[in-house]
Design an enzyme around this catalytic site. Structure first.
Site, PDB file in Angstrom:
ATOM      1  N   ILE A  69     -59.432  39.580 -70.301  1.00 29.63           N
ATOM      2  CA  ILE A  69     -58.243  39.692 -71.028  1.00 29.63           C
ATOM      3  C   ILE A  69     -57.276  38.544 -71.005  1.00 29.63           C
ATOM      4  O   ILE A  69     -56.615  38.177 -71.926  1.00 29.63           O
ATOM      5  CB  ILE A  69     -57.292  40.867 -70.139  1.00 29.63           C
ATOM      6  CG1 ILE A  69     -57.946  42.367 -70.145  1.00 29.63           C
ATOM      7  CG2 ILE A  69     -55.817  41.154 -70.926  1.00 29.63           C
ATOM      8  CD1 ILE A  69     -57.214  43.490 -69.639  1.00 29.63           C
ATOM      9  N   ASP A 112     -57.870  29.426 -62.547  1.00 27.40           N
ATOM     10  CA  ASP A 112     -58.866  30.389 -62.625  1.00 27.40           C
ATOM     11  C   ASP A 112     -59.972  30.050 -61.728  1.00 27.40           C
ATOM     12  O   ASP A 112     -60.471  29.018 -62.011  1.00 27.40           O
ATOM     13  CB  ASP A 112     -59.447  30.927 -63.943  1.00 27.40           C
ATOM     14  CG  ASP A 112     -60.269  32.152 -64.142  1.00 27.40           C
ATOM     15  OD1 ASP A 112     -59.994  33.055 -64.871  1.00 27.40           O
ATOM     16  OD2 ASP A 112     -61.237  32.240 -63.241  1.00 27.40           O
ATOM     17  N   ASN A 113     -60.813  30.764 -60.679  1.00 31.03           N
ATOM     18  CA  ASN A 113     -61.489  29.929 -59.992  1.00 31.03           C
ATOM     19  C   ASN A 113     -62.976  30.342 -60.575  1.00 31.03           C
ATOM     20  O   ASN A 113     -64.055  30.177 -59.528  1.00 31.03           O
ATOM     21  CB  ASN A 113     -61.574  30.396 -58.356  1.00 31.03           C
ATOM     22  CG  ASN A 113     -61.757  32.006 -58.115  1.00 31.03           C
ATOM     23  OD1 ASN A 113     -61.792  32.738 -59.155  1.00 31.03           O
ATOM     24  ND2 ASN A 113     -61.436  32.491 -56.918  1.00 31.03           N
ATOM     25  N   GLY A 158     -64.234  35.135 -64.330  1.00 28.80           N
ATOM     26  CA  GLY A 158     -63.982  34.573 -65.311  1.00 28.80           C
ATOM     27  C   GLY A 158     -65.044  33.540 -65.811  1.00 28.80           C
ATOM     28  O   GLY A 158     -66.000  33.129 -64.941  1.00 28.80           O
ATOM     29  N   LEU A 209     -52.489  37.569 -64.157  1.00 24.47           N
ATOM     30  CA  LEU A 209     -53.627  38.425 -64.392  1.00 24.47           C
ATOM     31  C   LEU A 209     -54.906  38.107 -63.442  1.00 24.47           C
ATOM     32  O   LEU A 209     -55.846  39.166 -63.500  1.00 24.47           O
ATOM     33  CB  LEU A 209     -54.159  38.233 -65.771  1.00 24.47           C
ATOM     34  CG  LEU A 209     -53.646  39.154 -66.842  1.00 24.47           C
ATOM     35  CD1 LEU A 209     -52.267  38.374 -67.135  1.00 24.47           C
ATOM     36  CD2 LEU A 209     -54.165  39.155 -68.182  1.00 24.47           C
ATOM     37  N   THR A 225     -57.174  38.474 -52.299  1.00 19.94           N
ATOM     38  CA  THR A 225     -57.020  38.185 -53.852  1.00 19.94           C
ATOM     39  C   THR A 225     -55.708  38.916 -54.364  1.00 19.94           C
ATOM     40  O   THR A 225     -54.703  38.309 -54.870  1.00 19.94           O
ATOM     41  CB  THR A 225     -58.109  38.106 -54.596  1.00 19.94           C
ATOM     42  OG1 THR A 225     -58.969  37.327 -53.764  1.00 19.94           O
ATOM     43  CG2 THR A 225     -57.622  37.341 -55.858  1.00 19.94           C
ATOM     44  N   ALA A 252     -49.983  41.854 -64.233  1.00 20.32           N
ATOM     45  CA  ALA A 252     -50.936  43.013 -64.634  1.00 20.32           C
ATOM     46  C   ALA A 252     -51.460  44.016 -63.540  1.00 20.32           C
ATOM     47  O   ALA A 252     -51.756  43.672 -62.641  1.00 20.32           O
ATOM     48  CB  ALA A 252     -52.492  42.116 -65.291  1.00 20.32           C
ATOM     49  N   TYR A 268     -58.383  49.023 -54.060  1.00 22.82           N
ATOM     50  CA  TYR A 268     -57.990  48.372 -55.314  1.00 22.82           C
ATOM     51  C   TYR A 268     -56.698  49.078 -55.867  1.00 22.82           C
ATOM     52  O   TYR A 268     -55.802  48.388 -56.253  1.00 22.82           O
ATOM     53  CB  TYR A 268     -59.034  48.558 -56.340  1.00 22.82           C
ATOM     54  CG  TYR A 268     -58.739  47.898 -57.679  1.00 22.82           C
ATOM     55  CD1 TYR A 268     -58.535  46.367 -57.856  1.00 22.82           C
ATOM     56  CD2 TYR A 268     -58.430  48.611 -58.922  1.00 22.82           C
ATOM     57  CE1 TYR A 268     -58.294  45.866 -58.868  1.00 22.82           C
ATOM     58  CE2 TYR A 268     -57.916  48.350 -60.019  1.00 22.82           C
ATOM     59  CZ  TYR A 268     -58.161  46.906 -59.952  1.00 22.82           C
ATOM     60  OH  TYR A 268     -57.687  46.104 -61.334  1.00 22.82           O
ATOM     61  N   LYS A 326     -53.222  47.304 -56.053  1.00 24.29           N
ATOM     62  CA  LYS A 326     -52.258  46.995 -57.453  1.00 24.29           C
ATOM     63  C   LYS A 326     -50.928  47.675 -57.075  1.00 24.29           C
ATOM     64  O   LYS A 326     -49.792  47.292 -57.586  1.00 24.29           O
ATOM     65  CB  LYS A 326     -52.938  47.838 -58.486  1.00 24.29           C
ATOM     66  CG  LYS A 326     -54.069  46.847 -58.907  1.00 24.29           C
ATOM     67  CD  LYS A 326     -53.689  45.779 -59.631  1.00 24.29           C
ATOM     68  CE  LYS A 326     -54.519  44.648 -60.330  1.00 24.29           C
ATOM     69  NZ  LYS A 326     -53.814  43.433 -60.558  1.00 24.29           N
TER      70      LYS A 326
END
Ligand code: UDP
Length: 333
Positions: A24, A43-44, A48, A88, A107, A129, A161, A165
């Site tokens: 996304i 971004d690691n 991604g 995100l 994370t 997000a 998870y 969130k």
């Protein structure tokens, strides 16, 4: 620099997209670059992919840092110079959460905590997000933003998870209460080009891969379970609207389509669109996920709030979105 897109005046900004090399995130980056903004991507590359943003590398308005959002020094250096943040970056997907729950929790909780803390310190508007997974096992149809959350025990790692969130959302709402402009978007089954071609994390990617290879399409259970598949262009448009509509600040929005599709119907549709000789087989849940897996039989977003406040409605028909996704998968192979 001022860009005029149709009748909307867009003032170019410096924008941070964490997770901007992800599925996304990278589409969001494309849309924001097309609007003329200057982009910073952290971004690691854990999930991604550099290929998702390769076409921007070397552009003057594009800056990529291959590092973790847990690197606070780096994050502060970037956040103090941007005007706006889309957060995100996350460990997404049940497989990765179950494989390494600690990394996922750190994370997804500490990462967001860091971003919001720095956004608060330097006073930068932030979009966070989130996910429909937040509702856990809730059977509410449609799922409204204020609907209940129903989760399993802490001994089952997958629920961490949803909880992570939820903590992210609590943080965001708490900072909003202190005045920081923050918006939360909850994504519902987004699909499109750049989904993981191995099929991980999305039934659409999995079925397209199976259909292209002529392998059986594995429909779990009776295939009557439903999802509301949302094409990536709609996902991105909803996200940007949430960021720009002033009234959205301090609120949560479902970003999804309201078209409910049974998984068996999806399999037939993909098989036909690909023109594949694959057969469609049924696989019991126990075989696919193990004995104690609990499936969400229907997941349908209540889209009325996004429509009312953001003026957002998913537009790309499933058949059209699938065609575009299949084209992308064909070019890969
Ligand atoms: N599914 C399926 N066959 C597969 C993979 C998934 O029938 O090979 C079903 C799964 O049981 C669920 C739906 O497709 O009902 C969507 O799964 P996905 O993993 O894409 O996302 P979820 O909405 O479950 O997070």
């Amino acid at each position: 620099m001022i860009f005029i897109a149709k009748w909307v005046k867009i003032i170019a900004m410096k924008i941070l997209v964490t997770g901007g090399a992800g599925y996304i995130g990278s589409h969001l980056v494309d849309a924001l670059m097309a609007q003329g903004h200057e982009l910073y991507v952290v971004d690691n590359l854990s999930t991604g992919k550099i290929d998702n943003i390769r076409h921007h590398l070397g552009e003057e308005r594009f800056h990529f840092v291959n590092d973790s959002i847990l690197n606070e020094t780096l994050m502060e250096r970037i956040i103090e110079q941007v005007d706006f943040i889309y957060h995100l970056a996350a460990v997404v997907g049940v497989k990765y959460v179950v494989e390494d729950p600690l990394r996922a929790i750190l994370t997804n909780v500490r990462g967001t905590e860091t971003v919001l803390e720095l956004a608060f310190k330097h006073w930068k508007k932030t979009v966070i997000a989130s996910s429909s997974e937040i509702h856990g096992k809730s059977t509410e149809v449609p799922l409204s933003e204020d609907g209940d959350r129903i989760l399993g025990p802490t001994s089952v790692a997958r629920w961490s998870y949803s909880d992570a969130k939820a903590i992210d959302e609590y943080f965001a709402l708490a900072y909003s209460k202190r005045g920081l402009p923050v918006v939360i978007v909850r994504y519902f089954n987004s699909y499109g080009p750049r989904l993981d071609p191995t099929g991980y994390g999305s039934v659409i990617a999995k079925f397209i891969g199976q259909a292209l290879r002529g392998e059986p399409l594995t429909v779990y259970s009776d295939g009557k379970q439903t999802r509301c598949f949302t094409y990536i262009d709609d996902t991105v448009r909803g996200t940007i609207l949430a960021a720009t509509v002033r009234e959205a600040e301090g609120q949560v929005f479902n970003i999804g389509s309201s078209r409910e599709t049974p998984i068996l119907e999806l399999a037939q549709l993909i098989k036909n669109l690909v023109g594949s000789p694959s057969e469609i087989i049924h696989v019991p849940y126990e075989e696919a996920y193990g004995a104690d897996f609990e499936e969400t039989r229907r997941r349908v977003p209540d889209v009325s709030k996004a429509e009312r406040v953001l003026g957002f409605k998913a537009e790309v028909p499933l058949e059209e979105g699938l065609r575009r996704t299949i084209d992308w998968f064909r070019k890969l192979s």
